[in-house]
Design a protein around this motif. Structure first.
Motif, PDB file in Angstrom:
ATOM      1  N   ARG A 120      45.687  37.870  51.089  1.00  0.00           N
ATOM      2  CA  ARG A 120      46.190  38.646  49.952  1.00  0.00           C
ATOM      3  C   ARG A 120      46.829  37.737  48.915  1.00  0.00           C
ATOM      4  O   ARG A 120      46.582  37.853  47.702  1.00  0.00           O
ATOM      5  CB  ARG A 120      47.197  39.682  50.441  1.00  0.00           C
ATOM      6  CG  ARG A 120      47.667  40.642  49.339  1.00  0.00           C
ATOM      7  CD  ARG A 120      48.569  41.734  49.897  1.00  0.00           C
ATOM      8  NE  ARG A 120      49.815  41.217  50.453  1.00  0.00           N
ATOM      9  CZ  ARG A 120      50.056  41.130  51.765  1.00  0.00           C
ATOM     10  NH1 ARG A 120      49.153  41.545  52.641  1.00  0.00           N
ATOM     11  NH2 ARG A 120      51.198  40.637  52.197  1.00  0.00           N
ATOM     12  N   GLN A 121      47.647  36.786  49.355  1.00  0.00           N
ATOM     13  CA  GLN A 121      48.299  35.872  48.426  1.00  0.00           C
ATOM     14  C   GLN A 121      47.281  34.977  47.717  1.00  0.00           C
ATOM     15  O   GLN A 121      47.381  34.711  46.516  1.00  0.00           O
ATOM     16  CB  GLN A 121      49.331  35.018  49.165  1.00  0.00           C
ATOM     17  CG  GLN A 121      50.542  35.813  49.639  1.00  0.00           C
ATOM     18  CD  GLN A 121      51.524  34.957  50.420  1.00  0.00           C
ATOM     19  OE1 GLN A 121      51.226  33.804  50.776  1.00  0.00           O
ATOM     20  NE2 GLN A 121      52.702  35.510  50.700  1.00  0.00           N
ATOM     21  N   TYR A 123      44.048  35.624  47.148  1.00  0.00           N
ATOM     22  CA  TYR A 123      43.244  36.409  46.211  1.00  0.00           C
ATOM     23  C   TYR A 123      44.048  36.733  44.947  1.00  0.00           C
ATOM     24  O   TYR A 123      43.518  36.663  43.830  1.00  0.00           O
ATOM     25  CB  TYR A 123      42.781  37.697  46.893  1.00  0.00           C
ATOM     26  CG  TYR A 123      41.755  38.478  46.102  1.00  0.00           C
ATOM     27  CD1 TYR A 123      40.401  38.215  46.244  1.00  0.00           C
ATOM     28  CD2 TYR A 123      42.150  39.473  45.208  1.00  0.00           C
ATOM     29  CE1 TYR A 123      39.454  38.926  45.518  1.00  0.00           C
ATOM     30  CE2 TYR A 123      41.209  40.182  44.479  1.00  0.00           C
ATOM     31  CZ  TYR A 123      39.868  39.906  44.639  1.00  0.00           C
ATOM     32  OH  TYR A 123      38.932  40.617  43.915  1.00  0.00           O
ATOM     33  N   GLN A 124      45.332  37.045  45.125  1.00  0.00           N
ATOM     34  CA  GLN A 124      46.166  37.354  43.966  1.00  0.00           C
ATOM     35  C   GLN A 124      46.369  36.132  43.082  1.00  0.00           C
ATOM     36  O   GLN A 124      46.451  36.251  41.851  1.00  0.00           O
ATOM     37  CB  GLN A 124      47.514  37.908  44.435  1.00  0.00           C
ATOM     38  CG  GLN A 124      47.425  39.306  45.031  1.00  0.00           C
ATOM     39  CD  GLN A 124      48.746  39.775  45.622  1.00  0.00           C
ATOM     40  OE1 GLN A 124      49.713  38.992  45.734  1.00  0.00           O
ATOM     41  NE2 GLN A 124      48.810  41.045  46.022  1.00  0.00           N
ATOM     42  N   SER A 125      46.424  34.945  43.687  1.00  0.00           N
ATOM     43  CA  SER A 125      46.596  33.730  42.876  1.00  0.00           C
ATOM     44  C   SER A 125      45.339  33.423  42.075  1.00  0.00           C
ATOM     45  O   SER A 125      45.405  32.932  40.940  1.00  0.00           O
ATOM     46  CB  SER A 125      46.948  32.533  43.767  1.00  0.00           C
ATOM     47  OG  SER A 125      45.861  32.189  44.609  1.00  0.00           O
ATOM     48  N   ASP A 127      43.060  35.834  41.195  1.00  0.00           N
ATOM     49  CA  ASP A 127      43.006  36.975  40.272  1.00  0.00           C
ATOM     50  C   ASP A 127      41.675  37.022  39.530  1.00  0.00           C
ATOM     51  O   ASP A 127      41.621  36.946  38.296  1.00  0.00           O
ATOM     52  CB  ASP A 127      44.161  36.883  39.272  1.00  0.00           C
ATOM     53  CG  ASP A 127      44.337  38.175  38.484  1.00  0.00           C
ATOM     54  OD1 ASP A 127      43.808  39.212  38.924  1.00  0.00           O
ATOM     55  OD2 ASP A 127      44.996  38.137  37.427  1.00  0.00           O
ATOM     56  N   HIS A 129      38.392  37.914  37.526  1.00  0.00           N
ATOM     57  CA  HIS A 129      37.988  38.942  36.569  1.00  0.00           C
ATOM     58  C   HIS A 129      36.580  38.690  36.036  1.00  0.00           C
ATOM     59  O   HIS A 129      35.786  39.624  35.888  1.00  0.00           O
ATOM     60  CB  HIS A 129      38.977  38.979  35.400  1.00  0.00           C
ATOM     61  CG  HIS A 129      38.650  40.038  34.386  1.00  0.00           C
ATOM     62  ND1 HIS A 129      37.854  39.783  33.271  1.00  0.00           N
ATOM     63  CD2 HIS A 129      39.000  41.343  34.306  1.00  0.00           C
ATOM     64  CE1 HIS A 129      37.731  40.902  32.560  1.00  0.00           C
ATOM     65  NE2 HIS A 129      38.424  41.857  33.159  1.00  0.00           N
ATOM     66  N   GLN A 156      40.621  34.629  34.874  1.00  0.00           N
ATOM     67  CA  GLN A 156      41.450  35.829  34.961  1.00  0.00           C
ATOM     68  C   GLN A 156      41.193  36.719  33.756  1.00  0.00           C
ATOM     69  O   GLN A 156      40.445  36.354  32.843  1.00  0.00           O
ATOM     70  CB  GLN A 156      42.922  35.429  35.065  1.00  0.00           C
ATOM     71  CG  GLN A 156      43.231  34.582  36.296  1.00  0.00           C
ATOM     72  CD  GLN A 156      44.675  34.141  36.365  1.00  0.00           C
ATOM     73  OE1 GLN A 156      45.450  34.361  35.436  1.00  0.00           O
ATOM     74  NE2 GLN A 156      45.047  33.514  37.477  1.00  0.00           N
ATOM     75  N   THR A 159      41.994  35.188  30.257  1.00  0.00           N
ATOM     76  CA  THR A 159      41.625  33.791  30.031  1.00  0.00           C
ATOM     77  C   THR A 159      40.924  33.590  28.709  1.00  0.00           C
ATOM     78  O   THR A 159      41.255  32.691  27.931  1.00  0.00           O
ATOM     79  CB  THR A 159      40.730  33.285  31.174  1.00  0.00           C
ATOM     80  OG1 THR A 159      41.483  33.314  32.392  1.00  0.00           O
ATOM     81  CG2 THR A 159      40.268  31.863  30.913  1.00  0.00           C
ATOM     82  N   SER A 168      42.187  28.200  35.119  1.00  0.00           N
ATOM     83  CA  SER A 168      41.282  28.916  36.007  1.00  0.00           C
ATOM     84  C   SER A 168      40.999  28.089  37.260  1.00  0.00           C
ATOM     85  O   SER A 168      41.402  26.927  37.371  1.00  0.00           O
ATOM     86  CB  SER A 168      39.972  29.221  35.286  1.00  0.00           C
ATOM     87  OG  SER A 168      40.180  30.064  34.180  1.00  0.00           O
ATOM     88  N   PRO A 228      34.246  42.716  36.724  1.00  0.00           N
ATOM     89  CA  PRO A 228      35.360  42.288  37.579  1.00  0.00           C
ATOM     90  C   PRO A 228      35.111  42.608  39.052  1.00  0.00           C
ATOM     91  O   PRO A 228      35.502  41.827  39.926  1.00  0.00           O
ATOM     92  CB  PRO A 228      36.546  43.090  37.019  1.00  0.00           C
ATOM     93  CG  PRO A 228      36.196  43.312  35.581  1.00  0.00           C
ATOM     94  CD  PRO A 228      34.713  43.513  35.564  1.00  0.00           C
ATOM     95  N   GLY A 232      34.900  39.847  41.935  1.00  0.00           N
ATOM     96  CA  GLY A 232      35.778  39.969  43.097  1.00  0.00           C
ATOM     97  C   GLY A 232      35.016  39.885  44.399  1.00  0.00           C
ATOM     98  O   GLY A 232      35.486  39.275  45.369  1.00  0.00           O
TER      99      GLY A 232
END
Length: 617
Positions: A120-121, A123-125, A127, A129, A156, A159, A168, A228, A232
């Protein structure tokens, strides 16, 4: 194996959610879908069945999952129902792309809810798009980069709005090399699959610096038309491939092929990899991506070398000498010669000097004196800024000719007529259509030529394993070395005026100069080692020369070359050749070749040939 045993032990000892029973027909149907095949990197085996390109057992949950997509799917469904207290080691955390897809296809609403904190961390870093396909152009001085390279940039949401692409991430697939193999060993192991290949996700700024600055390569950025959600999905799968090993081969299972597989995960239904059963040269894969409709825009980033040469192009000889003086000693900023220049010319000169200093510093240990000179020049530029650089964008690399070449020729050698048939696997020589290729660059891999003389007399004329030439012009600011290397089998003059098939390795180095627009002159000293039964029991060494002209004219490219080899046993072999190609179309050329050979072993021989070349993948 240990991973699977540990997982089974936990399944037995813990209270489980009930995994659903999947009907056999439904299981086979799901396992054969293009998306599951893409997630497992499966291909049809040579003798039937399936095999995965992944060569790492930890990627599979089934003992034989590398060859049975259905068994791997069933094992994955079972693993998704493992106890949630497995945390980051849970199958849902290790295989998020599999988890999401199987949940959608099978309606798995009762799955355990493990805490996938690491994923989770991560993937969030990232981010994700949108995505951009990056193509660093070919770089002849690096064996791994002669055909170019491809990687993906993950942007992102904001960007493109605030132009923060340097923040990126980049997805790169490459050979993992331990130690410091030399170039020859690197090329051999790369050809034979001697290195493992790994995916890596890293800051894009690092890759940009490596390719654009350290190797002085132009960059092409192809904005991909991915949503996106599609981007992902691709990033989810990259997490699944973390530290997973593939075999790495330069010509097929390489950086470009692996990225095509990722794009097939991003957009299920795209068939990109089936076009490359034998080789996957980066320019060809870029062309395939573009033809699939995935590219929505193209951006060009010139290398530091190209920027330096563009700035220096407007300077005369005296001003270039001022550039060299400034880059050697910034005290020259206060000299009378520099002060005599108009302010506008001073701005150009000091900007070129600064770019030259930064170019020289690429890849070098930081030199305090050089850093000080750069700082002083930068201060001068701030006081008197130059106009923006206007660099003409070269031809799109993917619009150049196709990489494989079929050849059909007719000609005469003295009084004997012949037909010649050839195939070159890759991919460009000095006379080929230069659109999308640098003038003076030649990379030929695996070229076979068969000749049929009158009377149905067949012979192998040549088999080139590799022929590489880098004829880069020298100028007042930069002094690159031109070089060439070749090896294989070829026909050379022998006794009784016949031709002998010999094995050889040769190479050389020297200089190339820009004589006029589109006209290069080159002169190289050469060495050669060959096995020739007519005058050597084992091998015969020689020293020699290779010089000539390369002219880009209205019809195509013309080369005029003179070569000489002086063997230690007294044999002298020389030749003069002329080659002119007419560019009928982008992928069709007609080449006229004329050659005269001289040898102490035989009388002088004349040869003329007209050859049709079809560039076809």
């Amino acid at each position: 194996m240990l991973k699977r045993l540990a997982l089974l032990a936990l399944l037995v000892s813990a209270q489980l959610h009930a995994a659903p029973h999947i009907d056999s027909a439904r299981l086979q149907q799901l396992a054969a879908t293009p998306y599951w095949i893409a997630l497992g990197h499966y291909e049809t085996g040579k003798l039937g069945g399936w095999r995965s390109y992944v060569d790492d057992p930890k990627f599979f949950l089934s003992e034989d999952g590398g060859h049975h997509p259905d068994r791997e799917l069933a094992a994955t469904v079972q693993a998704l129902y493992a106890p949630a207290n497995l945390g980051d080691k849970h199958a849902q955390c290790v295989f998020p792309a599999r988890t999401r897809w199987l949940s959608e296809q099978l309606g798995l609403t009762d799955l355990p809810q493990p805490d996938c904190q690491e994923y989770r961390q991560w993937y969030q870093s990232v981010d994700p798009h949108s995505a951009v396909l990056i193509f660093p152009a070919a770089y002849l001085n690096s064996p791994s980069s002669m055909f170019g390279h491809t990687l993906l940039r993950i942007d992102q949401a904001k960007t493109r709005d605030d132009d923060t692409t340097l923040l990126s991430y980049a997805i790169n697939f490459g050979a993992y090399i331990e130690g410091s193999d030399n170039s020859i060993l690197y090329a051999w192991k790369g050809l034979m699959g001697g290195y493992p290949g790994l995916f890596a996700l890293m800051p894009y700024q690092e890759k940009l610096s490596e390719y654009r600055s350290l190797e002085n390569r132009d960059l092409w950025e192809y904005q991909l038309d991915l949503t996106p959600q599609e981007t992902g999905r691709m990033v989810e799968h990259v997490w699944e491939l973390k530290q997973v090993q593939f075999d790495y081969f330069f010509f097929d299972e390489n950086c470009s092929y692996r990225l095509l597989e990722l794009l097939q995960v991003a957009r299920p239904g795209q068939d990109l990899t089936s076009q490359f059963p034998l080789t996957a040269i980066p320019t060809d894969t870029v062309k395939a991506v573009k033809q699939s409709g995935l590219v929505s825009g193209v951006r060009y980033r010139p290398s530091r070398e190209r920027e330096l040469l563009a700035r220096a192009d407007a300077l005369d000889h005296q001003e270039k000498q001022q550039v060299l003086a400034l880059s050697a000693d910034t005290a020259h900023l206060q000299s009378a010669d520099f002060g005599a220049l108009p302010a506008q010319r001073q701005a150009l000169v000091q900007d070129a000097a600064y770019r030259l200093e930064r170019y020289r510093a690429n890849g070098q240990v930081r030199d305090p004196a050089q850093a000080k000179r750069s700082f002083e020049l930068l201060r001068a530029i701030n006081r008197n800024p130059p106009p923006p650089l206007d660099i003409e964008r070269p031809g799109l690399p993917e619009n150049g000719h196709q990489s494989r070449t079929w050849q059909l020729g007719v000609g005469t050698r003295e009084d004997r007529a012949y037909a010649e048939y050839g195939l070159r696997m890759a991919y460009h020589d000095l006379n080929d259509n230069a659109y999308g290729f640098p003038l003076g660059a030649q990379i030929e891999i695996l070229q076979l030529k068969l000749r049929q003389y009158e009377g149905n007399d067949w012979q192998v004329q040549r088999l080139d394993l590799a022929t590489i030439r880098s004829l880069t012009p020298r100028n007042e600011l930069l002094k690159p070395l031109s070089w060439q290397v070749a090896g294989g089998l070829e026909r050379v003059p022998g006794k009784h005026d016949d031709e002998v098939l010999v094995s050889h390795v040769n190479g050389g180095a020297g200089g190339t100069w820009q004589l006029a627009d589109g006209l290069l002159g080159f002169a190289l000293g050469t060495v050669r080692v060959e096995h020739h039964n007519d005058f050597a029991q084992f091998i015969a060494p020689a020293a020699g020369f290779n010089s000539g002209l390369l002219w880009r004219n209205g019809l195509g490219n013309m080369t005029l070359e003179a070569k000489g080899d002086y063997f230690t046993n007294g044999e002298v072999r020389r030749s003069v050749s002329l080659n002119q190609q007419w560019e009928i179309s982008q992928d069709l050329g007609l080449r006229l070749s004329a050659k005269r050979e001289f040898s102490h072993l035989a009388t002088a021989q004349n040869e003329v040939m007209l050859e049709l070349k079809w560039y076809h993948y």
